[in-house]
Design a protein around this motif. Sequence first.
Motif, mmCIF file in Angstrom:
data_model
loop_
_atom_site.group_PDB
_atom_site.id
_atom_site.type_symbol
_atom_site.label_atom_id
_atom_site.label_comp_id
_atom_site.label_asym_id
_atom_site.label_seq_id
_atom_site.Cartn_x
_atom_site.Cartn_y
_atom_site.Cartn_z
ATOM 1 N N PHE A 453 16.915 12.928 -41.337
ATOM 2 C CA PHE A 453 16.430 11.566 -41.496
ATOM 3 C C PHE A 453 17.457 10.535 -41.057
ATOM 4 O O PHE A 453 17.110 9.407 -40.719
ATOM 5 C CB PHE A 453 16.007 11.303 -42.942
ATOM 6 C CG PHE A 453 14.943 12.250 -43.390
ATOM 7 C CD1 PHE A 453 13.864 12.521 -42.570
ATOM 8 C CD2 PHE A 453 15.037 12.905 -44.595
ATOM 9 C CE1 PHE A 453 12.889 13.413 -42.952
ATOM 10 C CE2 PHE A 453 14.069 13.804 -44.995
ATOM 11 C CZ PHE A 453 13.000 14.060 -44.172
ATOM 12 N N PHE A 456 17.266 11.012 -36.846
ATOM 13 C CA PHE A 456 16.058 10.601 -36.132
ATOM 14 C C PHE A 456 15.235 9.654 -36.989
ATOM 15 O O PHE A 456 15.240 9.749 -38.207
ATOM 16 C CB PHE A 456 15.198 11.828 -35.796
ATOM 17 C CG PHE A 456 15.899 12.823 -34.937
ATOM 18 C CD1 PHE A 456 16.302 12.477 -33.647
ATOM 19 C CD2 PHE A 456 16.173 14.086 -35.403
ATOM 20 C CE1 PHE A 456 16.945 13.392 -32.843
ATOM 21 C CE2 PHE A 456 16.836 15.013 -34.612
ATOM 22 C CZ PHE A 456 17.222 14.657 -33.326
ATOM 23 N N CYS A 457 14.520 8.778 -36.319
ATOM 24 C CA CYS A 457 13.589 7.913 -37.034
ATOM 25 C C CYS A 457 12.292 8.693 -37.215
ATOM 26 O O CYS A 457 11.531 8.881 -36.282
ATOM 27 C CB CYS A 457 13.321 6.629 -36.270
ATOM 28 S SG CYS A 457 12.270 5.505 -37.176
ATOM 29 N N ILE A 458 12.095 9.172 -38.430
ATOM 30 C CA ILE A 458 10.979 10.063 -38.730
ATOM 31 C C ILE A 458 9.967 9.316 -39.574
ATOM 32 O O ILE A 458 10.326 8.541 -40.439
ATOM 33 C CB ILE A 458 11.481 11.268 -39.564
ATOM 34 C CG1 ILE A 458 12.513 12.075 -38.797
ATOM 35 C CG2 ILE A 458 10.330 12.114 -40.045
ATOM 36 C CD1 ILE A 458 11.965 12.955 -37.742
ATOM 37 N N ARG B 274 12.297 8.861 -47.475
ATOM 38 C CA ARG B 274 12.994 8.618 -46.207
ATOM 39 C C ARG B 274 12.148 8.997 -44.997
ATOM 40 O O ARG B 274 12.347 8.502 -43.908
ATOM 41 C CB ARG B 274 14.296 9.445 -46.157
ATOM 42 C CG ARG B 274 15.431 8.835 -46.916
ATOM 43 C CD ARG B 274 16.593 9.806 -46.931
ATOM 44 N NE ARG B 274 16.222 11.053 -47.602
ATOM 45 C CZ ARG B 274 17.029 12.102 -47.686
ATOM 46 N NH1 ARG B 274 18.218 12.062 -47.142
ATOM 47 N NH2 ARG B 274 16.638 13.192 -48.313
ATOM 48 N N TYR B 275 11.196 9.926 -45.216
ATOM 49 C CA TYR B 275 10.402 10.413 -44.083
ATOM 50 C C TYR B 275 9.156 9.588 -43.922
ATOM 51 O O TYR B 275 8.269 9.938 -43.158
ATOM 52 C CB TYR B 275 10.043 11.881 -44.308
ATOM 53 C CG TYR B 275 9.896 12.160 -45.755
ATOM 54 C CD1 TYR B 275 10.987 12.667 -46.456
ATOM 55 C CD2 TYR B 275 8.756 11.812 -46.435
ATOM 56 C CE1 TYR B 275 10.901 12.843 -47.808
ATOM 57 C CE2 TYR B 275 8.672 11.984 -47.786
ATOM 58 C CZ TYR B 275 9.745 12.506 -48.478
ATOM 59 O OH TYR B 275 9.675 12.662 -49.829
ATOM 60 N N PRO B 277 9.285 5.867 -43.810
ATOM 61 C CA PRO B 277 9.943 4.571 -43.977
ATOM 62 C C PRO B 277 9.021 3.424 -43.585
ATOM 63 O O PRO B 277 8.089 3.601 -42.806
ATOM 64 C CB PRO B 277 11.131 4.667 -43.021
ATOM 65 C CG PRO B 277 10.724 5.640 -41.979
ATOM 66 C CD PRO B 277 9.738 6.588 -42.622
ATOM 67 N N LYS B 282 12.668 1.115 -40.360
ATOM 68 C CA LYS B 282 12.828 1.727 -39.031
ATOM 69 C C LYS B 282 13.614 0.804 -38.114
ATOM 70 O O LYS B 282 14.511 1.246 -37.389
ATOM 71 C CB LYS B 282 11.452 2.012 -38.405
ATOM 72 C CG LYS B 282 10.666 3.114 -39.089
ATOM 73 C CD LYS B 282 9.334 3.331 -38.380
ATOM 74 C CE LYS B 282 8.468 4.320 -39.131
ATOM 75 N NZ LYS B 282 7.172 4.533 -38.485
ATOM 76 N N PHE B 286 17.408 2.050 -37.210
ATOM 77 C CA PHE B 286 17.518 2.585 -35.850
ATOM 78 C C PHE B 286 17.425 1.452 -34.835
ATOM 79 O O PHE B 286 16.446 1.358 -34.083
ATOM 80 C CB PHE B 286 16.441 3.657 -35.620
ATOM 81 C CG PHE B 286 16.615 4.851 -36.508
ATOM 82 C CD1 PHE B 286 17.431 5.907 -36.127
ATOM 83 C CD2 PHE B 286 15.989 4.917 -37.746
ATOM 84 C CE1 PHE B 286 17.617 7.006 -36.962
ATOM 85 C CE2 PHE B 286 16.172 6.003 -38.583
ATOM 86 C CZ PHE B 286 16.990 7.051 -38.187
ATOM 87 N N LYS B 289 16.484 1.978 -31.060
ATOM 88 C CA LYS B 289 15.148 2.403 -30.621
ATOM 89 C C LYS B 289 14.356 1.174 -30.194
ATOM 90 O O LYS B 289 14.193 0.235 -30.958
ATOM 91 C CB LYS B 289 14.433 3.141 -31.761
ATOM 92 C CG LYS B 289 14.312 4.648 -31.481
ATOM 93 C CD LYS B 289 13.536 5.355 -32.550
ATOM 94 C CE LYS B 289 12.249 5.838 -31.967
ATOM 95 N NZ LYS B 289 11.970 7.142 -31.684
ATOM 96 N N HIS B 292 8.667 1.956 -31.654
ATOM 97 C CA HIS B 292 8.315 2.951 -32.670
ATOM 98 C C HIS B 292 6.853 3.322 -32.516
ATOM 99 O O HIS B 292 6.005 2.461 -32.251
ATOM 100 C CB HIS B 292 8.593 2.398 -34.069
ATOM 101 C CG HIS B 292 10.055 2.236 -34.354
ATOM 102 N ND1 HIS B 292 10.869 3.274 -34.723
ATOM 103 C CD2 HIS B 292 10.855 1.135 -34.280
ATOM 104 C CE1 HIS B 292 12.108 2.839 -34.883
ATOM 105 N NE2 HIS B 292 12.137 1.535 -34.618
#
Lengths: 460, 629
Positions: A453, A456-458, B274-275, B277, B282, B286, B289, B292
Motif C-alpha cells: 500500500f 502502489f496506489c491501490i 489503506r486499500y 483510500p 490518493k 501519490f 501519479k 487515478h
Amino acid sequence: MIAQTDTIVAVSTPPGRSGIGVIRLSGPGSLSILRQLVASDSFDPQPNLLTLRTLIDPVTSERLDQALVCYFKAPHSFTGEDVVELHCHGSPILLRAIVDAALRLDARMADPGEFSLRAVANGRLNLTEAEAIRDLIDAHTDAALRQATRQMKGEISDRLQPVKDQLLQIIVRLESSLEFVEDDLPNVVHDNVFASLTSLQSDLEKLAKTFSRGKLLRDGIRVTLIGRPNVGKSSVFNRLLGRGRAIVTDIPGTTRDTISESIGLDGVPLVLTDTAGLRTAGDQIESIGVDRTKREAADSDLLIVVIDGSEPLSDEDHSVLSEVAGRRHIIAVNKRDLPTFSETRIDHDSLSFQNFDSVVSISAVTEAGLQDLRSAILKPFMNRNGAAEGLLITNARHYDLLRRTIDAIISSADLLKTRASEELILVGLHDALRYLGEITGETTSDEILGRIFSTFCIGK
Amino acid sequence: MVFDEVFDVIVIGGGHAGCEAASAAARLGANTALVTINLDLIGQMSCNPAIGGIGKGHLVREIDALGGIMGRVIDRTGIQFRLLNRSRGPAVRAPRAQADRALYRIEMRRTLEATPNLSLRQGVVTNLVIEKKRAIGIELQDARRIGAKSTVIATGTFLNGRIHTGRQTYQGGRAGEPASIEFADALKRMGFNVGRLKTGTPPRLDGRTVDWDSFERQPPDERPTPFSFSTEAINQEQLDCFIGFTNESVHEAIRKNLHESPLYSGQITSIGPRYCPSIEDKVVKFPDKTRHQLFIEPEGYGTNEVYLNGFSTSLPAQLQQQLVSLMPGFEEAQIIRPGYAIEYDFVDPKQLTPFLETAAVKGLFLAGQINGTTGYEEAACQGLIAGINAGLNSLGRDFFRLDRREAYIGVLIDDLITNGVDEPYRMFTSRSECRLALRHDNADQRLEPYGRDLGLVGEGEWERFNQRRNRLAQLRDVLKQTKLRRGEERHRDLCRLIGQDLGDSLTLAQLALRPGISLDHVMELLPSSVRAGTAVKDFETVLADNLYAGYLETQTATTRRLHQHDTLRIPSGFAFDLVGSLSHEIVERLQRARPENFGQARRIPGMTPAALSNLLFHLKARQTHPATA
C-alpha cells in the motif's frame, strides 16, 4: 508425539579436540543418511550395536573417517525417533566435514536443545530431567542470544537487511499484481524480476561462502608449530603466549608431547600448539611424541615451520618442508640474533613449488620480528583488503538457512523462466523470506501488505 | 425479567452478516428472530454494488459450500459477472459480480422470508439483557423486550455512526438512516473494549448526464462464472461497466481544497482502510501519479443511477460536483447522492473466541464490521459462523470452527481474534499460508461435508456434491492411467507445439504439467467415452489439484517444521509469567493476546524466536507430564 519431523544433525560431544567425537542424527531420515554415508543401500545395522564402517563423502566419494556407527530404532532411542550415532575420531575439522556431508544429504542443523525437545515431545524424558536439560538449554540460548544480539546489532542485520528488502520488493511486486488485478499498476517485467533474483542470489552466495572462514574464527584458528628438534619452537611458542609455558633447554628433543594453549591475536581466537621436533626418534617416548606431532599437524588450519637460520638447512628441515607442502603454512626463520644468521637459508627458488604464505625472520630471544610473525599468522584468514573482518557467517544454523534461502530463490527463478504463474513463483520467494526470517525475525503478511500500500496506489 | 417474545436466537442487524447469521441459525433448527431498524433495507449494499474479487470471491464460495446464502442471491441478481485473474493460476482466480442493488435487497429479503423458523422484526435495539454473564435478550426503543438463549450482534457501521461531508457532520448509520447510539453506549457499559474506525463512499451520478462514449467499455465475461455451486447457469442479461481516469486539474482542485476535507482538517482521526483510500488520500500520498483509475458502474437494470467507483470522498457536496465536472465525459454529469465518510465504533475482536462468541458474555456473538472488518463478504462469512454457533448454542450442540489451513474464513477469524485490527480488515489471498490449497473452485470439496453435518446443506445439494466428487475421482484416475506414447500422432504434434521432446511415454497428469500445454490439449486426449461426459468446470478442478500437488507437498514439508507445533493447546489461564526467561514485554503481549494454541502465539507480532522456543518447551513438557507440571 510429533507426527512428522525432519532429520536433524549435530556434533554432540563438546567442541574442541578430543579422542572421540560423536555426531548424532535424529529423525525419520537418519538411517537413509547413514546408508549414504557408508555408501551402501543395503546396510542394515542391528539396532543398539556398534559396527565399524568407513564413512564416505557422498558427493566426492572421498574417504572421511573410520567410525563406529550405531542405529537406535524408534521409539527406543534418546529422542524417541530413529537415531544414528557416529563415533568418529575427535578432530574438529573431520567432524565438521562429516556434519557437512549429512547436511548435503538433507539433514538440517539442529537448533540448540532440539534433541532434548524431541525427547520431551515423544515422552522420552520426564519433567525433572527435562527441567534440568532446560537449564542447560537456557544457558546455551543465553550464549547464543549474546552472540545473536551482537550479530544483530552489528553486521549480520546490516548485511541481511538490504537483501531481505530486495526480496520483499520482488514479493510486493508480484503479490500486488495478483491481488490487485483491477488496479492501475505498472506491469511486472519478467526480465527485471529475473535480474533482481539473480543479483539477490549472488549476494547471498557471497555471504554463504564466508562460512568456513567464519566458523574458523568462532572455533579458533588451530595453529601448530613444527620443525626439526632444537630450532626453537618452544621459545617461539612461549613468546607468542607471552609466558613460559613450555620448557626450553638447549637439549634437542626436550619437548616430548604436544602442548596447546588458547590465545587471542588481535581479538582473533587462536589455539596454538607446540609439538615435539620431527626426526627419526631416539627413544620410544619421543617416537610417540612425533606421532602426535604428525596428527596434530594434520588437524591444523595453519602450520608454522620453524627453521634455525644460524645453520644451513638439514635433511630433517627439508623433510619437514616437503611434508607440509600443499598445506597452508608459513615459515619462521629463527635465531636472527645469532651472528651466523642468514635470511637466505631459505632458497626461494628451490622452494618455489612450496605453497607457503610467507617467510618471516625472527628472534625468539630478542623478540625481533615477532610482530611480523603475528601478522603473518592472521594474514591468510583476513579479507583480501586486509581490513578488519567483514561479515562472516559463523553459525552453522545461519549457514544452513542461507543455503536454503538460496535454493528457494533458485527454484523461483527457474519457474520464472518457464513463465509459470505468479502464485507459483511466490512459493519459493515466501520460503526464502521465511528462512531469512529465522535469522532476522519473521515478516508478517501484514507487513507485506503494508509495503504494497505504500508502494502502489491501490483501491477503488 | 418478562419478555414479550422468546426465541432461541436473536440477530441484531439485517446487513450481510445479519442475513447469513439469521438464515443459518434458523435452518439449523433454532427459532430465530432478525431485528433491524428498517425491514425495507435488509441486505442493503451500503457502498459499491458488487460482490467478490480476489480473496473476497474465495470467501463467498466458501460461504456457499457451507450452506450460506450470499452466493445464491448474487447469482440471481448480478448484472455483470467476471472471473478475475484468468491468466493466472487457478488458486488466485476468483469470481466478481456487479449487483443490481435493489434486486439484491429484494432477493435477500425473499430468501429470508422463505426460511422456516425465521421471523423478521423491525425495531431499534437499545440494550442487551445480561444475567449471570449470559446474554438472555434485548430491549427495543419502543419498550418491547425479546428473550433468547443466544444473541448475534451484526450492526455494521451503525454503532455510534457519524457521517462527514466537508465540515458538515451528523449522526447516522448510513446516508439517510439513524445511527445506533444507545446500544453503542450499552456495549461500552458492559466493559467491552471499543475502538473507532472510518470508511467512505463515492458520489453516485445520474447516468443520463454521462457521456458514455468518453469511457472505455469493460464487457462482462461471455460465460459468467457463478458463485454458488448449486447455480447451473447465469441467465439474466449482462451489462457493461466503464473505465475512466481522473486528471491533473482534478488533483489540483483537490489539493487547493484539502482544508475542506474532514480527513485533513483534523475532524476525522480514526483510521480507514489503506486499500480503499479516498481520492483525497490518493492525490496526497501519490503526488507523482498523473491520473487515478475510476470504474463507472451501473447500479441496476431499472435505474439511471451509476456508482463512481474509485472516487470515494468526504469533501463538501458542492465541491464534489465541481470536481466531477472537471473530467471529460462528466462535464454535464450530475451527482444524485454525494459521497461521504463515516466513523463508527467497533469492538476489539481479541475479546472473541474462535466461535465468535465473546469471552466475557456467554451466548453473545459478534459478526461483521463491528469486529473491525470491511466488506460484504468478510461480514457475511462471520455472520455465517456466528449464526451457526448461536444456533448450536441454543440447541445445546458443540460449537463449530474452521482452521486457517482449510478455509479463508478460518484465516480471517484467526487473524481477528489473535492480532486484533488497527485498520478495517479485508481479505487478501496472501493472508493465507496455504494459498495454493484454498481455491475458489474446490471450496465445495473442502467444506461442503461440514455444511452437510451441520444441517445447512440440503438433500439436493448433497446429491449434486457427491456426484461431482465421484466425477472428480474418476477424472483423477483417468489422468493417471491414460498415457501418451511416442509414435502417436498427438505426441508428435505436441512435441512440435511446445518445442520440447515429451519422452517415450507419459501420463496425461504429467503432460498437463508441461509448460505450453493447455487444458484443451489434455482434454482432447481423454478417452472419448470420458470426454463426452466431462464438464470443463470439473476438468479445471482436477487439473488444478494436479498442478499444485507437488508444491503443496514441498510447502508442507517446508512449513512443517515451523508450524508443526501450531495445534499445541495453551490452557486458558496459562501463567506466561511463570515460563522462565521471557521478557516482561513478551509476557505482556502473550497475556493481552491470550493465544489458544502455539500457532496463535507464534503469529503475535513481536514474538522472538528465543521466546517461542522457551514457550514451546514449557508447553511440551507440561503436555507430556501434566501431573508434575
